[in-house]
Design a protein around this motif. Structure first.
Motif, PDB file in Angstrom:
ATOM      1  N   PRO A 138       0.774  -1.219   0.000  1.00 36.24           N
ATOM      2  CA  PRO A 138       0.000   0.000   0.000  1.00 36.24           C
ATOM      3  C   PRO A 138       0.823   1.297   0.000  1.00 36.24           C
ATOM      4  CG  PRO A 138       0.054  -0.855   2.208  1.00 36.24           C
ATOM      5  CD  PRO A 138       0.816  -1.825   1.346  1.00 36.24           C
ATOM      6  N   LEU A 139       2.133   1.233   0.240  1.00 34.54           N
ATOM      7  CA  LEU A 139       2.915   2.473   0.212  1.00 34.54           C
ATOM      8  C   LEU A 139       3.227   2.924  -1.205  1.00 34.54           C
ATOM      9  CD1 LEU A 139       5.475   2.251   3.156  1.00 34.54           C
ATOM     10  CD2 LEU A 139       3.361   3.537   3.008  1.00 34.54           C
ATOM     11  N   GLY A 140       3.470   1.978  -2.083  1.00 37.69           N
ATOM     12  CA  GLY A 140       3.746   2.304  -3.475  1.00 37.69           C
ATOM     13  C   GLY A 140       2.456   2.366  -4.266  1.00 37.69           C
ATOM     14  N   SER A 147      10.808   2.007  -7.803  1.00 33.73           N
ATOM     15  CA  SER A 147      11.796   2.827  -7.121  1.00 33.73           C
ATOM     16  C   SER A 147      11.195   4.168  -6.687  1.00 33.73           C
ATOM     17  CB  SER A 147      12.989   3.053  -8.054  1.00 33.73           C
ATOM     18  OG  SER A 147      13.998   3.746  -7.372  1.00 33.73           O
ATOM     19  N   TYR A 148      11.519   4.564  -5.453  1.00 35.48           N
ATOM     20  CA  TYR A 148      11.091   5.838  -4.887  1.00 35.48           C
ATOM     21  C   TYR A 148      12.291   6.472  -4.189  1.00 35.48           C
ATOM     22  CZ  TYR A 148       6.216   4.487  -5.596  1.00 35.48           C
ATOM     23  OH  TYR A 148       5.014   4.132  -6.155  1.00 35.48           O
ATOM     24  N   LEU A 157       5.232   6.934   4.403  1.00 34.15           N
ATOM     25  CA  LEU A 157       5.120   6.173   5.647  1.00 34.15           C
ATOM     26  C   LEU A 157       4.468   7.001   6.738  1.00 34.15           C
ATOM     27  CD1 LEU A 157       5.881   3.508   7.184  1.00 34.15           C
ATOM     28  CD2 LEU A 157       7.824   4.812   8.053  1.00 34.15           C
ATOM     29  N   THR A 158       4.906   8.231   6.916  1.00 31.08           N
ATOM     30  CA  THR A 158       4.365   9.059   7.996  1.00 31.08           C
ATOM     31  C   THR A 158       2.921   9.474   7.736  1.00 31.08           C
ATOM     32  OG1 THR A 158       5.402  11.023   7.032  1.00 31.08           O
ATOM     33  CG2 THR A 158       6.624   9.874   8.774  1.00 31.08           C
ATOM     34  N   ALA A 159       2.458   9.369   6.494  1.00 28.18           N
ATOM     35  CA  ALA A 159       1.056   9.669   6.191  1.00 28.18           C
ATOM     36  C   ALA A 159       0.137   8.525   6.638  1.00 28.18           C
ATOM     37  CB  ALA A 159       0.873   9.913   4.694  1.00 28.18           C
ATOM     38  N   GLN A 160       0.696   7.343   6.885  1.00 29.94           N
ATOM     39  CA  GLN A 160      -0.085   6.188   7.339  1.00 29.94           C
ATOM     40  C   GLN A 160      -0.344   6.299   8.840  1.00 29.94           C
ATOM     41  OE1 GLN A 160      -1.063   3.377   5.409  1.00 29.94           O
ATOM     42  NE2 GLN A 160      -0.420   4.642   3.678  1.00 29.94           N
ATOM     43  N   SER A 161      -1.484   5.799   9.279  1.00 30.83           N
ATOM     44  CA  SER A 161      -1.774   5.767  10.715  1.00 30.83           C
ATOM     45  C   SER A 161      -0.902   4.696  11.374  1.00 30.83           C
ATOM     46  CB  SER A 161      -3.248   5.450  10.956  1.00 30.83           C
ATOM     47  OG  SER A 161      -3.528   4.121  10.551  1.00 30.83           O
ATOM     48  N   SER A 162      -0.737   4.795  12.679  1.00 31.87           N
ATOM     49  CA  SER A 162       0.079   3.818  13.404  1.00 31.87           C
ATOM     50  C   SER A 162      -0.448   2.386  13.244  1.00 31.87           C
ATOM     51  CB  SER A 162       0.165   4.201  14.878  1.00 31.87           C
ATOM     52  OG  SER A 162       1.028   3.335  15.554  1.00 31.87           O
ATOM     53  N   GLN A 184      12.868  -2.653   0.828  1.00 32.73           N
ATOM     54  CA  GLN A 184      11.794  -3.086  -0.066  1.00 32.73           C
ATOM     55  C   GLN A 184      10.567  -3.430   0.747  1.00 32.73           C
ATOM     56  OE1 GLN A 184      12.765  -5.993  -3.034  1.00 32.73           O
ATOM     57  NE2 GLN A 184      10.644  -6.378  -3.530  1.00 32.73           N
ATOM     58  N   SER A 185       9.469  -2.750   0.453  1.00 29.00           N
ATOM     59  CA  SER A 185       8.220  -3.067   1.151  1.00 29.00           C
ATOM     60  C   SER A 185       7.610  -4.304   0.506  1.00 29.00           C
ATOM     61  CB  SER A 185       7.241  -1.897   1.071  1.00 29.00           C
ATOM     62  OG  SER A 185       6.762  -1.707  -0.242  1.00 29.00           O
ATOM     63  N   LEU A 186       6.886  -5.064   1.312  1.00 32.38           N
ATOM     64  CA  LEU A 186       6.225  -6.254   0.803  1.00 32.38           C
ATOM     65  C   LEU A 186       4.806  -5.913   0.391  1.00 32.38           C
ATOM     66  CD1 LEU A 186       7.313  -9.073   3.259  1.00 32.38           C
ATOM     67  CD2 LEU A 186       8.359  -8.345   1.134  1.00 32.38           C
ATOM     68  N   TYR A 187       4.372  -6.535  -0.676  1.00 31.92           N
ATOM     69  CA  TYR A 187       3.000  -6.363  -1.127  1.00 31.92           C
ATOM     70  C   TYR A 187       2.067  -7.006  -0.110  1.00 31.92           C
ATOM     71  CZ  TYR A 187      -1.300  -7.198  -3.695  1.00 31.92           C
ATOM     72  OH  TYR A 187      -2.618  -7.246  -4.082  1.00 31.92           O
ATOM     73  N   THR A 188       1.144  -6.231   0.430  1.00 31.76           N
ATOM     74  CA  THR A 188       0.134  -6.769   1.347  1.00 31.76           C
ATOM     75  C   THR A 188      -1.236  -6.326   0.855  1.00 31.76           C
ATOM     76  OG1 THR A 188       0.412  -4.841   2.790  1.00 31.76           O
ATOM     77  CG2 THR A 188       1.658  -6.805   3.370  1.00 31.76           C
ATOM     78  N   PRO A 189      -2.216  -7.248   0.878  1.00 27.74           N
ATOM     79  CA  PRO A 189      -3.539  -6.911   0.347  1.00 27.74           C
ATOM     80  C   PRO A 189      -4.266  -5.923   1.249  1.00 27.74           C
ATOM     81  CG  PRO A 189      -3.582  -9.096   1.330  1.00 27.74           C
ATOM     82  CD  PRO A 189      -2.169  -8.609   1.405  1.00 27.74           C
TER      83      PRO A 189
END
Length: 189
Positions: A138-140, A147-148, A157-162, A184-189
């Motif tokens: 969900p970050l990308g 690449s970012y 990341l900081t825009a996401q809630s805890s 590398q972030s992992l793809y999560t549904p």
């Protein structure tokens, strides 16, 4: 072997071969993309999930600026770790991550990962100036990692809630000094 026994045996072998190809991620994608999008059977953490990480700097523990590498980061030098990231910040042009070990398990129904949160305190680690950042949903913006910049990662990341951050997991690669060279972030549904 009789001809009637060959067809079921060939189907079984074909199914086994296809399963092996799927598990190894040989789907025509590059090695990094296949590893990121195809959960494998060896989804084990690089460090125990229950490990408590000391948060003092090496040496006498005195770090007046509070920006030196932690003892845990130094112990991770030259390794790859699976972690959760609670927070990220940029200070004096350097990026710092607050991390702790976690576990990842293949999702039982989807081609994605389930993150098992770690326990214990978070440890601050520094990202190398030339660190590679690869993000997926969900970050990308997509399922496959892209690449970012480090600054865009911190912003996303900081825009996401805890609570949302606790469901995310990352593979980090460390250089010989304990700095993150690849995230590398992992793809999560």
């Amino acid at each position: 072997m009789r001809r009637s026994d060959r067809r079921p045996a060939l189907r079984c072998l074909a199914t086994l071969a296809f399963s092996l190809v799927a598990l190894t991620g040989c789907s025509g994608e590059s090695g990094e993309q296949a590893a990121a999008t195809s959960p494998s059977a060896s989804a084990t953490p690089s460090a125990p999930a229950g490990e408590t990480a000391p948060t003092t700097a090496p040496g006498d523990g005195a770090d007046p600026a509070g920006t030196g590498p932690s003892a845990t980061a130094a112990s991770w030098a030259g390794t790859k770790q699976f972690v959760q990231i609670d927070d990220a910040r940029t200070s004096d042009g350097r990026t710092y991550l607050s991390v702790r070990p976690a576990q990842k398990k293949a999702h039982p129904q989807f081609e994605a990962w389930v993150i098992v949160p770690g326990e214990g305190p978070y440890t601050e680690v520094r990202m190398a100036d030339d660190a590679t950042v690869l993000l997926s949903v969900p970050l990308g913006d997509g399922k496959h990692p892209a690449s970012y910049s480090r600054a865009e990662f911190v912003s996303r990341l900081t825009a996401q809630s805890s609570p949302a951050r606790s469901r995310l997991g990352y593979d980090l690669s460390f250089d010989g000094q304990g700095q993150v060279t690849r995230l590398q972030s992992l793809y999560t549904p």
